[in-house]
Design an enzyme around this catalytic site. Structure first.
Site, mmCIF file in Angstrom:
data_model
loop_
_atom_site.group_PDB
_atom_site.id
_atom_site.type_symbol
_atom_site.label_atom_id
_atom_site.label_comp_id
_atom_site.label_asym_id
_atom_site.label_seq_id
_atom_site.Cartn_x
_atom_site.Cartn_y
_atom_site.Cartn_z
ATOM 1 N N LYS A 186 0.824 -1.198 0.000
ATOM 2 C CA LYS A 186 0.000 0.000 0.000
ATOM 3 C C LYS A 186 0.875 1.271 0.000
ATOM 4 C CE LYS A 186 -4.156 -1.833 0.089
ATOM 5 N NZ LYS A 186 -4.132 -3.307 -0.033
HETATM 6 C C1 LIG Z 1 -5.440 -4.008 0.751
HETATM 7 C C2 LIG Z 1 -6.921 -3.875 0.814
HETATM 8 C C3 LIG Z 1 -7.679 -4.204 1.954
HETATM 9 C C4 LIG Z 1 -7.116 -4.741 3.223
HETATM 10 O O1 LIG Z 1 -5.984 -5.418 3.110
HETATM 11 P P1 LIG Z 1 -4.989 -5.981 4.207
HETATM 12 O O2 LIG Z 1 -4.014 -6.708 3.351
HETATM 13 O O3 LIG Z 1 -5.782 -6.866 5.091
HETATM 14 O O4 LIG Z 1 -4.361 -4.857 4.950
HETATM 15 C C5 LIG Z 1 -9.038 -3.978 1.905
HETATM 16 N N1 LIG Z 1 -9.640 -3.483 0.831
HETATM 17 C C6 LIG Z 1 -8.956 -3.150 -0.278
HETATM 18 C C7 LIG Z 1 -9.674 -2.539 -1.434
HETATM 19 C C8 LIG Z 1 -7.574 -3.356 -0.340
HETATM 20 O O5 LIG Z 1 -6.916 -3.055 -1.454
#
Ligand SMILES: *Cc1c(COP(=O)(O)O)cnc(C)c1O
Length: 405
Positions: A186
């Site tokens: 992210k």
């Molecule tokens: C990355 C993501 C999440 C949550 O991801 P984690 O890997 O659990 O931190 C939730 N929704 C979207 C749209 C994502 O891209």
């Protein structure tokens, strides 16, 4: 795009602060921790950076969504309207609280189509959950109006759009609650982590307890805490929060680089008349982690992908139509109700229905869409070369199709 590209001394220094004391847990141990409270510091920084009244860190973006739903009182039998294009975490969280995912079409914003949301509202609808995919944002005014009119909760999955804004406000702070993910890929990363943001003290207090076994955090120590409700362990660790703290301080830099690279690449692609771009409800608020664009037909798009693959340069160009993390078409485990434990009858029924539900608008959009990830570490040279190679592959794909016709 991802903060891991700029991991350095700042992160090491923050982590070392924690390693010096050895207090890796975010709660308690007030004496031995010698004033080091990385999670608390990061929550304060999140509130300041994004303009949220409250922030509760969690172990992941997925657990942030689960926590937000629990704190908002969403549970058994409640329907949550969400888009067919998202990450699997969105429906995982819905199912985890016993609620029912209702999937609807996206539009050219690649996020919830407000009309599709309206059409999907039933007596059981409790929540609308836009997912701000690929760095941009949903049409939040339209969705907020729908929620206000129908007395529904607006919960923003902003996990992919850290730093994006809508009409001057950060996404994730506009609904009743919103979440970010700080997983490894992210915009800013903690390795693993997430946050629930809210402006409601009540929702925040519930998130605080829910992520720590229901502890009310009012006792003189953990043993003296009361448990007004049942919680789980979705805590972040001090080591993770330390990394996040270094990363959030670099966010402005990340966003500036993304914007610059995104603008360059968009201008290059815009020279081809057959290329069109994703609609952005508030263009000035795009976080620019991705450049999402369309070709005229599925065939041409596939030819582009094949050409890029053949040259070994497809990496970073996502064609989501058959992607089994992000789009309904290949979520077979969901459509088959592939749960390890029994789901409720209402959940099973809803998932079975997904098998025959058609998404013609989303299918068309996703079959023609490419989302190009914008890296932070590209040199000007690399960016120029990337643009040239993409243009060449697009032209070749267009030419093939005109020959075929
Ligand atoms: C990355 C993501 C999440 C949550 O991801 P984690 O890997 O659990 O931190 C939730 N929704 C979207 C749209 C994502 O891209």
């Amino acid at each position: 795009m991802p903060g891991f590209e700029f991991f350095g001394d700042e992160e090491r220094r923050e982590v070392n602060d924690v390693l010096q004391t050895g207090i890796l847990m975010r709660y308690g141990f007030d004496g031995p921790r010698k004033g080091i409270w990385k999670s608390v510091e990061l929550e304060k920084e999140i509130c300041k950076t994004f303009g949220s009244k409250y922030a509760q860190l969690t172990s992941s973006g997925t657990s942030a969504l689960t926590t937000a739903m629990a704190a908002l009182g969403i549970g058994a039998g409640d329907e949550i309207i969400m888009p067919a294009f998202t990450f699997v975490a969105s429906f995982e969280a819905v199912l985890s609280v016993g609620a029912i995912p209702v999937l609807v079409e996206v539009d050219e914003t690649l996020t919830l189509n407000p009309q599709a949301v309206l059409n999907a509202i039933t007596r059981k609808t409790k929540c609308v959950m836009p997912v701000h995919m690929c760095g941009s944002m949903a049409d939040l005014d339209a969705l907020k109006n729908i929620c206000d009119e129908h007395n529904l909760i607006l919960l923003e999955d902003a996990c992919q759009s850290i730093g994006a804004t809508y009409k001057g406000k950060h996404v994730g702070t506009i609904g009743a609650a919103g979440t970010f993910s700080f997983d490894y890929v992210k915009t800013i990363t903690c390795a693993e982590g997430g946050v629930v943001m809210t402006n409601s003290e009540d929702v925040y207090i519930k998130c605080d307890g829910y992520t720590d076994h229901g502890h009310d955090h009012k006792g003189v120590d953990r043993g003296a805490d009361l448990h007004p409700f049942i919680g789980y362990n979705f805590r972040i660790s001090e080591l993770h929060a330390a990394v996040g703290l270094a990363q959030i301080r670099k966010l402005d830099k990340f966003l500036a680089i993304q914007k610059k690279n995104h603008t360059y690449l968009k201008n290059v692609l815009a020279e081809i008349p057959e290329v069109s771009f994703r609609q952005i409800p508030d263009p000035s608020g795009d976080s620019c982690t991705f450049l999402c664009w369309f070709l005229p037909t599925a065939e041409i798009t596939k030819a582009f992908v094949d050409e890029m693959k053949a040259q070994g340069i497809l990496a970073g160009n996502f064609h989501y139509i058959d992607n089994n993390w992000h789009y309904i078409r290949n979520w077979h485990h969901l459509k088959n109700g592939g749960s390890l434990y029994p789901l409720s009858d209402a959940q099973k029924e809803a998932l079975a229905k997904l098998k025959s539900q058609a998404f013609p608008v989303s299918d068309d959009l996703m079959s023609r869409c490419i989302c190009t990830a914008i890296n932070l570490s590209w040199t000007d040279e690399q960016l120029k070369e990337k643009g040239e190679k993409m243009i060449a592959a697009i032209k070749k794909a267009l030419q093939q199709s005109s020959v075929a016709v």
